[in-house]
Design a protein around this motif. Structure first.
Motif, PDB file in Angstrom:
ATOM      1  N   LEU A   1     -52.555  42.349 -59.644  1.00 39.11           N
ATOM      2  CA  LEU A   1     -53.989  41.186 -59.250  1.00 39.11           C
ATOM      3  C   LEU A   1     -54.016  42.042 -58.148  1.00 39.11           C
ATOM      4  O   LEU A   1     -53.581  41.862 -56.790  1.00 39.11           O
ATOM      5  CB  LEU A   1     -53.699  39.408 -59.298  1.00 39.11           C
ATOM      6  CG  LEU A   1     -52.716  39.334 -61.266  1.00 39.11           C
ATOM      7  CD1 LEU A   1     -53.031  37.985 -61.067  1.00 39.11           C
ATOM      8  CD2 LEU A   1     -54.033  39.811 -61.895  1.00 39.11           C
ATOM      9  N   VAL A   2     -56.080  42.081 -57.430  1.00 40.97           N
ATOM     10  CA  VAL A   2     -55.813  42.357 -56.780  1.00 40.97           C
ATOM     11  C   VAL A   2     -56.854  41.382 -56.048  1.00 40.97           C
ATOM     12  O   VAL A   2     -57.925  41.515 -56.440  1.00 40.97           O
ATOM     13  CB  VAL A   2     -56.612  43.461 -56.221  1.00 40.97           C
ATOM     14  CG1 VAL A   2     -57.064  44.352 -55.039  1.00 40.97           C
ATOM     15  CG2 VAL A   2     -56.088  44.748 -57.079  1.00 40.97           C
ATOM     16  N   GLU A   3     -56.418  40.792 -54.446  1.00 42.67           N
ATOM     17  CA  GLU A   3     -57.834  39.665 -54.026  1.00 42.67           C
ATOM     18  C   GLU A   3     -57.923  39.974 -53.521  1.00 42.67           C
ATOM     19  O   GLU A   3     -57.556  41.470 -52.468  1.00 42.67           O
ATOM     20  CB  GLU A   3     -56.144  38.094 -53.435  1.00 42.67           C
ATOM     21  CG  GLU A   3     -55.521  38.194 -54.287  1.00 42.67           C
ATOM     22  CD  GLU A   3     -54.525  36.343 -54.546  1.00 42.67           C
ATOM     23  OE1 GLU A   3     -54.140  35.983 -54.240  1.00 42.67           O
ATOM     24  OE2 GLU A   3     -55.371  36.082 -53.085  1.00 42.67           O
ATOM     25  N   SER A   4     -59.532  39.753 -52.915  1.00 41.00           N
ATOM     26  CA  SER A   4     -60.203  40.191 -51.364  1.00 41.00           C
ATOM     27  C   SER A   4     -61.245  39.058 -51.169  1.00 41.00           C
ATOM     28  O   SER A   4     -61.184  38.277 -51.882  1.00 41.00           O
ATOM     29  CB  SER A   4     -60.994  40.694 -51.915  1.00 41.00           C
ATOM     30  OG  SER A   4     -61.887  40.667 -53.296  1.00 41.00           O
ATOM     31  N   GLY A   5     -61.261  38.930 -49.759  1.00 48.84           N
ATOM     32  CA  GLY A   5     -62.551  37.117 -49.713  1.00 48.84           C
ATOM     33  C   GLY A   5     -61.687  36.546 -48.353  1.00 48.84           C
ATOM     34  O   GLY A   5     -62.770  36.090 -48.030  1.00 48.84           O
ATOM     35  N   GLY A   6     -60.587  36.486 -48.265  1.00 47.95           N
ATOM     36  CA  GLY A   6     -60.172  35.685 -47.056  1.00 47.95           C
ATOM     37  C   GLY A   6     -61.533  35.996 -45.710  1.00 47.95           C
ATOM     38  O   GLY A   6     -61.374  36.700 -45.709  1.00 47.95           O
ATOM     39  N   GLY A   7     -60.349  34.916 -44.915  1.00 46.97           N
ATOM     40  CA  GLY A   7     -61.321  35.326 -43.681  1.00 46.97           C
ATOM     41  C   GLY A   7     -60.527  34.253 -42.605  1.00 46.97           C
ATOM     42  O   GLY A   7     -60.460  32.318 -42.968  1.00 46.97           O
ATOM     43  N   LEU A   8     -61.740  34.147 -41.382  1.00 50.97           N
ATOM     44  CA  LEU A   8     -61.832  32.783 -41.180  1.00 50.97           C
ATOM     45  C   LEU A   8     -63.554  32.760 -40.693  1.00 50.97           C
ATOM     46  O   LEU A   8     -63.878  33.208 -40.552  1.00 50.97           O
ATOM     47  CB  LEU A   8     -61.594  33.699 -39.463  1.00 50.97           C
ATOM     48  CG  LEU A   8     -62.408  31.988 -38.912  1.00 50.97           C
ATOM     49  CD1 LEU A   8     -60.622  31.097 -38.287  1.00 50.97           C
ATOM     50  CD2 LEU A   8     -61.312  32.992 -36.875  1.00 50.97           C
ATOM     51  N   VAL A   9     -63.213  31.216 -40.627  1.00 53.85           N
ATOM     52  CA  VAL A   9     -65.015  30.766 -40.945  1.00 53.85           C
ATOM     53  C   VAL A   9     -64.440  28.814 -39.888  1.00 53.85           C
ATOM     54  O   VAL A   9     -63.557  27.957 -40.229  1.00 53.85           O
ATOM     55  CB  VAL A   9     -65.143  30.468 -42.454  1.00 53.85           C
ATOM     56  CG1 VAL A   9     -64.219  29.251 -43.901  1.00 53.85           C
ATOM     57  CG2 VAL A   9     -66.623  30.374 -42.456  1.00 53.85           C
TER      58      VAL A   9
END
Length: 120
Positions: free
Chosen positions: A4-12
């Motif tokens: 399972l490959v996750e993406s899209g996190g970050g600082l907001v």
């Protein structure tokens, strides 16, 4: 080996939005059920949202009305749209899935985790 490959996190900033994605790496495997979990420092991992088959999704009370889980079967991907983010949403987010390939089921796959940080 399927992953399972996750993406899209970050600082907001608080009040902002992020969208997380979780894709199955091998198209021979389809999503049977998937959930998004999160773990903040010093806290237990908790279920944020889940979706299984054609059932309605379910959400933790803390995110109802703000987060939406959805799936794109053609892309073999599940999303978590997070709106109106709050500092208390800060955590590492993990996707978890049970998969199916042909008539066989495969259980308990985890993504690598993605950091979501919400500043006040």
């Amino acid at each position: 080996q399927v992953q399972l490959v996750e993406s899209g996190g970050g600082l907001v900033q608080a009040g902002g939005s992020l969208r997380l994605s979780c894709a199955v790496s091998d198209s021979a495997f389809r999503i049977n059920a998937m959930g998004w979990f999160r773990q903040a420092p010093g806290k237990q991992r908790e279920l944020v949202a889940g979706i299984a088959g054609d059932s309605s999704p379910n959400y933790a009370d803390s995110v109802k009305g703000r987060f939406t889980i959805s799936r794109d079967n053609a892309k073999n991907t599940v999303y978590l749209q997070m709106n109106s983010l709050k500092p208390e949403d800060t955590a590492v987010y993990y996707c978890h899935a049970d998969l199916v390939s042909g008539s066989s089921y495969y259980y308990n796959y985890w993504g690598q985790g993605t950091q979501v940080t919400v500043s006040s």
